[in-house]
Design an enzyme around this catalytic site. Structure first.
Site, PDB file in Angstrom:
ATOM      1  CB  THR A   1     -26.953  -7.410  -4.812  1.00  0.00           C
ATOM      2  OG1 THR A   1     -26.681  -7.828  -6.140  1.00  0.00           O
ATOM      3  CG2 THR A   1     -26.340  -6.051  -4.582  1.00  0.00           C
TER       4      THR A   1
ATOM      5  CB  THR B   1     -33.106  -8.570  -7.671  1.00  0.00           C
ATOM      6  OG1 THR B   1     -31.920  -8.473  -8.448  1.00  0.00           O
ATOM      7  CG2 THR B   1     -33.017  -7.658  -6.480  1.00  0.00           C
TER       8      THR B   1
HETATM    9  N1  ASP Z   1     -27.659 -11.586  -9.979  1.00  0.00           N
HETATM   10  C1  ASP Z   1     -27.955 -11.217  -8.624  1.00  0.00           C
HETATM   11  C2  ASP Z   1     -28.932 -12.227  -8.048  1.00  0.00           C
HETATM   12  O1  ASP Z   1     -30.040 -12.313  -8.444  1.00  0.00           O
HETATM   13  C3  ASP Z   1     -28.518  -9.843  -8.582  1.00  0.00           C
HETATM   14  C4  ASP Z   1     -28.999  -9.440  -7.206  1.00  0.00           C
HETATM   15  O2  ASP Z   1     -28.615  -9.958  -6.221  1.00  0.00           O
HETATM   16  O3  ASP Z   1     -29.835  -8.569  -7.137  1.00  0.00           O
HETATM   17  O4  ASP Z   1     -28.544 -12.947  -7.148  1.00  0.00           O
END
Ligand code: ASP
Length: 426
Positions: free
Chosen positions: A92, A170
């Site tokens: 993200t 994340t």
């Molecule tokens: N699904 C995404 C990832 O882990 C969520 C994010 O970027 O926070 O790449």
């Protein structure tokens, strides 16, 4: 053109007014869903998406044509500020709102990314940006951790660079931070992993504070692999947390990551850093990666009534090691006559599978000596990993088993990078 009844050619991303017989709606025209081209979608000013059946639309009036003009931004900061490097991996924090689909899309060019966080450049000069790959973190595996480690090694051994910031999704950030903690040997400078829960072009994004605090961490004296992110839901300060003692503990909040069974290295405000606990300091010498990894490792959570025969599968598939996330102080179903896990564990250990155990409570420390079931489990031949996080344990097990000449039990129980904590005061 989206609809034959449109007054002008309205394309996705244009600002339009959709008129039905009695009502009209204004918003950004989105691409029709792949599964239903008979639907016209718009994003209302409130931010909600709404869909209309084409048959009910009287007119689509174009109000403002979308223009993709973007200012050109230099990928650098103040020349006299300390120099750092960035590794961008996706997630993200490297995505922005896509006007055409209404979702988020990856930003792949460093220049695109830098448009969104000018505050980062107040304290540092970003000398180099590396993009080894662009992925959502759920799609990563140990090969990606190895790539990030090698990229970091190169940057950390550049005398002009004071520290490295790695931006990352994340979902599996805590696996990567654990992997880098083990992979980067003789760490001489700060390695800072950071993230955002909301895409960086939103007013509510957490990226800006996380990046500003990461910049201070990257030029600090903390020569550790650390995760820097919001300390609470407020937008005031971050924690710098040890890479192998941290876990994603919330699906959506800004302070998604919490330190577990340890103390943060520091509290970081956008303009100052307060050291909280002991850490390794910067030193001379070069970082060397040690990225050997055995991929035949697994992590399994134990639940009531679970059949231990699942372990036969791992043996059959030639797994070399497994981490069991066990209950409470250190227990598995033991006195169930048909399915004693302890008996099955003894069997698979004898066949050469390394069985480690970690606490599914997340917080606290295993103690297999308190109850008889725990003692039985210990006798079955497991390696008890005290207060080590299960995810860190999985990564460490793969790394230790990757070194064919190492004594696995001895290494798993050695505190190499702070993966075990001393008993914490209440
Ligand atoms: N699904 C995404 C990832 O882990 C969520 C994010 O970027 O926070 O790449």
């Amino acid at each position: 053109m989206v609809n034959p009844k449109a007054s002008k050619k309205a394309e996705p991303a244009d600002y339009v007014e959709i008129s039905l017989i009695k009502k009209s709606y204004k918003g950004i025209l989105l691409e029709s869903p792949e599964s239903d081209k008979g639907i016209v979608l718009i994003k209302l000013d409130s931010g909600y998406n709404i869909g209309f059946n084409k048959k009910n639309i009287v007119e689509i009036k174009m109000i403002k044509k979308f223009s993709e003009k973007k200012e050109d931004v230099e990928v650098k900061g103040q020349a006299d500020e300390p120099k750092i490097a960035m590794i961008i991996t996706g997630g993200t924090i490297a995505s922005s709102y896509d006007v055409k689909t209404g979702g988020v899309a990856p930003l792949t060019k460093p220049k695109d990314l830098f448009r969104f966080y000018p505050d980062l450049f107040e304290k540092v000069n970003v000398l180099k940006v590396e993009v080894p790959f662009m992925k959502a973190s759920e799609d990563m595996d140990f090969k990606d951790w190895q790539k990030i480690a090698r990229t970091a090694e190169k940057l950390l051994n550049d005398v002009n660079i004071k520290g490295v910031i790695i931006t990352h999704g994340t979902d599996t950030l805590h696996y990567t931070s654990a992997a880098l903690s083990f992979f980067l040997k003789n760490l001489n400078k700060p390695v800072v992993l950071t993230y955002s829960q909301r895409s960086i072009d939103r007013a509510s994004s957490d990226a800006n504070l996380n990046l500003q605090c990461s910049a201070l961490a990257a030029i600090s004296d903390i020569a550790e692999v650390m995760l820097v992110g919001h300390a609470s839901t407020n937008d005031d300060f971050c924690y710098a947390m040890p890479g192998c003692k941290v876990r994603k503990l919330h699906t959506s909040k800004r302070d998604a990551f919490k330190i577990v069974n340890a103390k943060p290295f520091a509290k970081i405000y956008p303009d100052k850093i307060e050291i909280i606990s002991d850490h390794n300091s910067r030193k001379k010498g070069k970082v060397k990666t040690d990225v050997k990894f055995e991929e035949k490792v697994a992590l399994l959570k134990i639940y009531p009534g679970q059949n231990p025969d699942i372990l036969d599968y791992y043996v059959k598939k030639k797994y070399k090691g497994i981490v069991l996330e066990i209950m409470g102080l250190g227990h598995v179903p033991t006195k169930r006559s048909k399915m004693p896990w302890t008996k099955k564990i003894k069997e698979v250990v004898a066949k050469g599978l390394v069985v480690c155990v970690a606490a599914q409570t997340i917080y606290g420390r295993l103690d297999l000596l308190v109850y008889s079931n725990g003692r039985e489990l210990l006798n079955a031949g497991v390696i008890p990993l005290e207060d080590m996080l299960a995810e860190t344990a999985l990564v460490k097990l793969g790394w230790v088993l990757g070194h064919k000449d190492w004594d696995v039990k001895e290494k798993m129980l050695e505190n190499m990078v702070g993966e075990f904590s001393d008993r914490l005061e209440e």
